[in-house]
Design an enzyme around this catalytic site. Structure first.
Site, PDB file in Angstrom:
ATOM      1  N   SER A  75       1.095  -1.335   0.054  1.00 37.26           N
ATOM      2  CA  SER A  75       0.043   0.039   0.048  1.00 37.26           C
ATOM      3  C   SER A  75       0.816   1.466   0.015  1.00 37.26           C
ATOM      4  O   SER A  75       0.243   2.276  -0.506  1.00 37.26           O
ATOM      5  CB  SER A  75      -0.913  -0.078   1.178  1.00 37.26           C
ATOM      6  OG  SER A  75       0.029  -0.051   2.588  1.00 37.26           O
ATOM      7  N   HIS A 133      -0.629   4.730   7.342  1.00 40.16           N
ATOM      8  CA  HIS A 133       0.032   5.322   6.042  1.00 40.16           C
ATOM      9  C   HIS A 133       0.421   6.682   6.476  1.00 40.16           C
ATOM     10  O   HIS A 133      -0.583   7.589   7.021  1.00 40.16           O
ATOM     11  CB  HIS A 133      -0.853   5.129   4.818  1.00 40.16           C
ATOM     12  CG  HIS A 133      -1.208   3.637   4.835  1.00 40.16           C
ATOM     13  ND1 HIS A 133      -2.547   3.458   4.853  1.00 40.16           N
ATOM     14  CD2 HIS A 133      -0.441   2.772   4.389  1.00 40.16           C
ATOM     15  CE1 HIS A 133      -2.519   1.890   4.686  1.00 40.16           C
ATOM     16  NE2 HIS A 133      -1.461   1.616   4.241  1.00 40.16           N
ATOM     17  N   ASP A 140      -3.816   8.015   7.685  1.00 45.84           N
ATOM     18  CA  ASP A 140      -4.588   7.128   8.465  1.00 45.84           C
ATOM     19  C   ASP A 140      -3.650   6.390   9.515  1.00 45.84           C
ATOM     20  O   ASP A 140      -2.697   6.846   9.669  1.00 45.84           O
ATOM     21  CB  ASP A 140      -5.505   6.183   7.565  1.00 45.84           C
ATOM     22  CG  ASP A 140      -4.654   5.213   6.824  1.00 45.84           C
ATOM     23  OD1 ASP A 140      -3.346   5.140   7.272  1.00 45.84           O
ATOM     24  OD2 ASP A 140      -5.142   4.742   5.703  1.00 45.84           O
TER      25      ASP A 140
END
Ligand SMILES: *[C@@H]1O[C@H](CO)[C@@H](O)[C@H](O)[C@H]1NC(C)=O
Ligand SMILES: *[C@@H]1O[C@H](CO)[C@@H](O)[C@H](O)[C@H]1NC(C)=O
Ligand SMILES: *[C@@H]1O[C@H](CO)[C@@H](O)[C@H](O)[C@H]1NC(C)=O
Ligand SMILES: *[C@@H]1O[C@H](CO)[C@@H](O)[C@H](O)[C@H]1NC(C)=O
Length: 369
Positions: free
Chosen positions: A40, A335, A332
């Site tokens: 990610s 991340h 978040d």
């Protein structure tokens, strides 16, 4: 003779850059392409195209709101490291594999998939694992050969830069398993390094020569893991040491593995970005890097906004969003923000050997030497 041969090269390169245009020789240096693999940290939206869960997706607001103004699938408020690297290398944004169709791969392709790790078993069935990312890269190499022939393809692939971010999800995996996690640390690390080696060798076999690996950050200090620590009754505001220690083990095995590959494979070059050092410093001393808050995420819920609910599409539906995202290191619960990614990308591009060694990306992209 030398002049003729260098002009010849320029012609080839111009041909490559504009497949459809007639042969014209401009005095224009060829650019190295960028191929992106991993999780990610790098996923530009590949997971929008697969069957997965919202845990591994970020294709809803407020993801993307600061830069793209719509949710692309990137797990941040804006651009990710590969987006900045592409900019610094004068390349366009590198498209997700599932968006290239039959032609948009001249400058590289991004294969990364949120949730994936170095092992096929990590989030199996919900992500594009690294081995499958390699297969997709092999497909792209075939497409390229059809378009420009074997010789030019070889040149493009050997000039290209291959950047990887993988391993964090293996470090997180034991957290969601329970005491039944089946591997010892040493066994686990061996499997991870073994599988990473296989993928690097696979890219090398297709023609890749310049490999970039991000090492792992202090993962015990991301808001979601801090919140988990709190739940377990550990002191308020402390990082989970066993998680950070596993990241450290990965980080010390990584250069050994890459040095070994360098000895085995002719022309194989690599560089390692010290994500750990840079993020640890930003977490410890956010104001030095222009942030105000490094423990609490901008988007999420609960302590440290560490419950991974940003956007309200996952298990937990409520979430808070900070007012000024520029104050935050984490967007978040897991991340970094776009601003944090930009700082990392700048250092990756032209940082000193203290953070990126033995090469920075500026020199990796420089084809004049
Ligand atoms: C994706 O999931 C849907 C719904 O669960 C299912 O109908 C579909 O067959 C799946 N597609 C693939 C490619 O697995
Ligand atoms: C946790 O352990 C229970 C049995 O003790 C098992 O049924 C469950 O599948 C385990 N969960 C995970 C994620 O491994
Ligand atoms: C890759 O990982 C699998 C487990 O997912 C393991 O069984 C295998 O031995 C590993 N391969 C190497 C070369 O280490
Ligand atoms: C940690 O403790 C401080 C005061 O001791 C409290 O204000 C704060 O809410 C606590 N943080 C979390 C995440 O529980």
């Amino acid at each position: 003779m030398a002049l003729i041969s260098s002009l010849f090269h320029l012609c080839i390169f111009v041909l490559v850059a504009h497949f459809a245009t007639p042969i014209v020789c401009h005095e224009r240096p060829h650019q190295a392409a960028l191929f992106v693999f991993g999780d990610s940290i790098f996923d530009p939206g590949n997971n929008n195209y697969i069957n997965t869960t919202s845990s591994f997706q970020a294709n809803y607001l407020p993801y993307g709101e600061s830069f793209f103004k719509y949710p692309t699938g990137r797990a941040s408020n804006g651009r990710l490291i590969p987006d900045f690297i592409a900019e610094y290398a004068n390349l366009p944004l590198i498209p997700p594999y599932f968006q290239i169709g039959k032609k948009h791969f001249d400058h590289g392709v991004n294969f990364a998939s949120a949730g994936s790790g170095c092992l096929a078993e990590t989030a199996r069935g919900f992500v594009i694992d690294l081995q499958t990312q390699l297969k997709y890269f092999q497909n792209v190499a075939q497409l390229l050969k059809k378009k420009v022939g074997k010789t030019v393809t070889k040149q493009i692939l050997s000039n290209a830069v291959y950047i990887f971010s993988s391993g964090s999800n293996e470090v997180f995996a034991p957290l969601s398993a329970n005491s039944t996690f089946p591997y010892s640390d040493t066994e686990y690390l061996q499997m991870i390094m073994g599988n990473l080696t296989t993928v690097f060798k696979g890219v090398y076999k297709v023609g890749g020569r310049k490999f970039v690996m991000l090492n792992l950050g202090p993962l015990g200090c991301v808001p979601s893991v801090m919140a988990l620590n709190l739940q377990k009754g550990v002191t308020n505001g402390s990082c989970m040491d066993e998680v950070t220690n596993m990241a450290k083990m990965f980080n010390s095995a990584l250069p050994r593995m890459l040095k070994h590959l360098e000895k085995q494979l002719p022309e194989f070059k690599y560089t390692i970005f010290n994500t750990f050092k840079v993020l640890a410093e930003s977490i410890d001393n956010p104001t030095k890097f222009g942030f105000k808050i490094s423990e609490t995420a901008c988007c999420g819920t609960g302590p440290f906004r560490g419950i991974f609910s940003c956007g309200g599409k996952r298990q937990v539906k409520e979430y808070e969003l900070c007012k000024n995202v520029k104050d935050y290191l984490f967007f978040d619960s897991v991340h970094p923000t776009e601003l944090a990614y930009q700082q990392l990308a700048k250092l990756l591009w032209n940082g000193t050997p203290a953070v990126v060694a033995p090469h920075n990306l500026k020199s990796f992209f420089d084809l004049s030497t």
